[in-house]
Design a protein around this motif. Structure first.
Motif, PDB file in Angstrom:
ATOM      1  N   PHE A  64      10.984  -8.175  -3.743  1.00 23.46           N
ATOM      2  CA  PHE A  64      10.581  -9.068  -2.651  1.00 23.46           C
ATOM      3  C   PHE A  64      11.269 -10.419  -2.801  1.00 23.46           C
ATOM      4  O   PHE A  64      11.815 -10.967  -1.837  1.00 23.46           O
TER       5      PHE A  64
ATOM      6  N   LEU B  15       7.757 -10.395   4.268  1.00 21.03           N
ATOM      7  CA  LEU B  15       8.649 -11.527   4.480  1.00 21.03           C
ATOM      8  C   LEU B  15       8.625 -11.914   5.953  1.00 21.03           C
ATOM      9  O   LEU B  15       8.799 -11.076   6.829  1.00 21.03           O
TER      10      LEU B  15
ATOM     11  N   ALA C 167      10.796  -5.514   1.842  1.00 19.78           N
ATOM     12  CA  ALA C 167       9.891  -6.670   1.825  1.00 19.78           C
ATOM     13  C   ALA C 167       9.184  -6.825   3.170  1.00 19.78           C
ATOM     14  O   ALA C 167       9.559  -7.648   4.017  1.00 19.78           O
TER      15      ALA C 167
ATOM     16  N   GLN D   5      14.990 -10.238  -1.963  1.00 23.01           N
ATOM     17  CA  GLN D   5      15.228 -10.244  -0.523  1.00 23.01           C
ATOM     18  C   GLN D   5      14.972 -11.618   0.081  1.00 23.01           C
ATOM     19  O   GLN D   5      15.677 -12.056   0.997  1.00 23.01           O
ATOM     20  N   ARG D   6      13.973 -12.325  -0.425  1.00 18.85           N
ATOM     21  CA  ARG D   6      13.677 -13.666   0.082  1.00 18.85           C
ATOM     22  C   ARG D   6      14.836 -14.622  -0.187  1.00 18.85           C
ATOM     23  O   ARG D   6      15.197 -15.449   0.670  1.00 18.85           O
TER      24      ARG D   6
END
Length: 533
Positions: free
Chosen positions: A481, A348, A345, A484-485
């Motif tokens: 993404f 981020l 990601a 991972q966030r």
């Protein structure tokens, strides 16, 4: 023309079609000076694998609680032990690509739910038994079921059925998984001989390049070459001895005095100095390795979101990279996906040291008093110093962190995955799904943050399931993404830095041009890929 001639002569020398003297004479006639010709000859001959010799490796891992049962492997020492005696179905090659180890290849249905793996023929176990599909199924089943304590349980959670179609393994998944062949390269999933549908997991009988002759948990292992190994151009050493030398200074001294020829986890502070020794080279590989401080979100005070966020904001990440890794790495962003892994990601926002925001969240958490952080250099070189730096930066936000120095022996069985906050390392995995399945999904035995039941964790698990079956790469990227966030925001993983693998290599050893970066020691397979120089 001169360069082509010299390269052709090199090839003839490596193939044994020229003697060393003939090679030197030929390149001298091409205008190469004698010292250079001699060096060329030495390097060309060293690059030619040859059988023989006793290899000795020193590793900064190992515990007296280690077991030969591959389901229990939890450190780099046992990973390398496993690859002495066993093989997985697939493996990560030195160039980072996936290839068959015990299988000839693989194919899947369009929905990636049903996979077929034709086995290599004529592969035998150390006890003389020929490997069959039934052996493979029994070996994989060792990691499945409600009662298993295997660290690989989560990796195989989606398997619905396994069956034999002649010499082909057929695996049916509950949902599509485009990365499933990668999963089967996991070092826990070693194939063992079966009897009545069951395996003996502590016998260390496999298809691997070496037979285990001595195993002393937390001390050493010795393997003798398996002359019936199914790969011809591998297993070059007569014997391989792997020593557990947890102390970084002792490990480095062992390399310098010739007690071992290869060490891992070279202390970044002394890597340059060590590399100046005339008989030692520093081998550095950038892969998936990351150093973490997992907070177990089901244990106070880390069950409080604001307390976790306060600590994440109170870390000076670049300082850790500079002072602990000595620049041999990069800052982390509180999730486990390396920049070297697809679907990292990149967009981020990078978390930075922010003492004001940290103090805000800490006050909001309602906590007061010291917070204990357990650390030992068994976790990674400089882990105690890193914990002290975390404590110092947290103090700037008004947070008191008390560093508890833990014994190295038994750290992975007594501290990690048990104490509320500790130092840890993760070798990482070549795919996002594999990393998540190993340490973050709700049914993983290695979920060292115990992040399973918060609203964000539930959403994360749903996203991982969806992404695993998604064949559209753009949609998959968006899902990863978000995964991972969610870890970055709500999870208990404090991931301040990604570290390069730094290894010390004696000039007594030689290896191919490419060295795998998925694990140290050539993906844990230096024992079968390297040779005596």
């Amino acid at each position: 023309m001169k360069e082509k001639f010299i390269e052709r002569q090199r090839a003839l020398l490596r193939q044994g079609r020229l003697s060393r003297r003939e090679f030197v004479s030929s390149v001298l006639s091409a205008g190469v000076v004698l010292p250079t010709a001699l060096t060329m000859a030495d390097r060309a001959m060293a690059a030619t694998p040859k059988r023989g010799g006793d290899a000795r490796f020193g590793m900064g891992h190992g515990s007296t609680t280690d077991s030969l049962d591959p389901a229990t492997y939890e450190n780099g020492f046992m990973l390398n032990v496993g690859y002495l005696w066993g093989n997985s179905l697939t493996e990560v090659a030195p160039d980072g690509t996936l290839r068959g180890d015990l299988v000839q290849g693989w194919e899947a249905t369009p929905d990636a739910k049903t996979w077929r793996f034709p086995l290599k023929q004529g592969v035998t176990f150390h006890n003389g038994k020929t490997m069959t599909v039934e052996d493979v199924i029994a070996s994989l089943n060792h990691h499945r079921g409600e009662d298993t304590k295997s660290a690989a349980k989560g990796l195989l959670a989606d398997v619905v059925e396994m069956s034999a179609d002649g010499d082909t393994l057929v695996v049916t998944l509950a949902s599509g998984n485009a990365d499933f062949p990668f999963i089967l390269s996991d070092y826990h999933l070693l194939i063992m001989p079966s009897d009545g549908g069951a395996v003996d997991p502590t016998a260390a009988i496999g298809t691997g390049p070496y037979r285990i002759e001595t195993f002393e948990p937390g001390v050493r292992v010795i393997g003798a070459r398996n002359d019936n190994y199914h790969i011809d151009d591998a297993a070059w050493f007569d014997t391989v001895e792997i020593l557990s030398i947890v102390d970084p200074t002792a490990r480095q001294n062992a390399l310098m005095n010739g007690s071992v020829q290869l060490i891992d986890r070279v202390d970044p502070k002394t890597a340059n100095l060590l590399g100046r020794a005339p008989n030692i080279d520093i081998l550095e590989k950038t892969g998936y390795l990351h150093y973490t401080f997992p907070m177990r979100v089901t244990m106070a005070p880390f069950d409080n979101y604001d307390l976790r966020m306060a600590l994440k904001l109170s870390v000076k990440r670049q300082e850790l990279v500079d002072k602990i890794l000595m620049g041999y790495g990069a800052v982390g962003n509180d999730h486990p996906i390396s920049p070297a892994v697809p679907f990292h990601a990149e967009g981020l926002n990078q978390r930075e040291f922010d003492p004001e925001k940290a103090a805000f969240h800490y006050k909001k958490s309602g906590h007061s008093g010291p917070i204990q952080l357990s650390a030992s250099d068994a976790a990674f070189a400089g882990a105690v110093d890193a914990a002290q730096l975390v404590a110092a930066s947290a103090a700037e936000a008004g947070i008191t962190v008390e560093v508890v120095r833990e014994p190295s022996d038994g750290y992975w069985s007594n501290v990690w995955n048990k104490k509320a906050w500790c130092a840890c390392y993760w070798g990482g995995r070549p795919t996002a799904d594999w990393m998540f399945s190993s340490a973050y999904v709700d049914d993983s035995e290695w979920n060292d943050t115990d992040w399973r039941t918060t609203e964000a964790a539930v959403k994360f698990n749903s996203i991982v399931d969806e992404a695993r079956a998604e064949l559209d790469q753009q949609k998959r990227a968006e899902l990863y993404f978000e995964a991972q966030r969610l870890i970055h925001d709500d999870g208990g993983a404090l991931v301040p830095m990604f570290a390069n693998y730094i290894m010390g290599v004696s000039n007594e050893l030689a290896h191919g041009e490419s060295v795998a970066a998925n694990w140290e020691f050539d993906g844990g397979k230096a024992s079968q890929r390297w040779w005596m120089a």
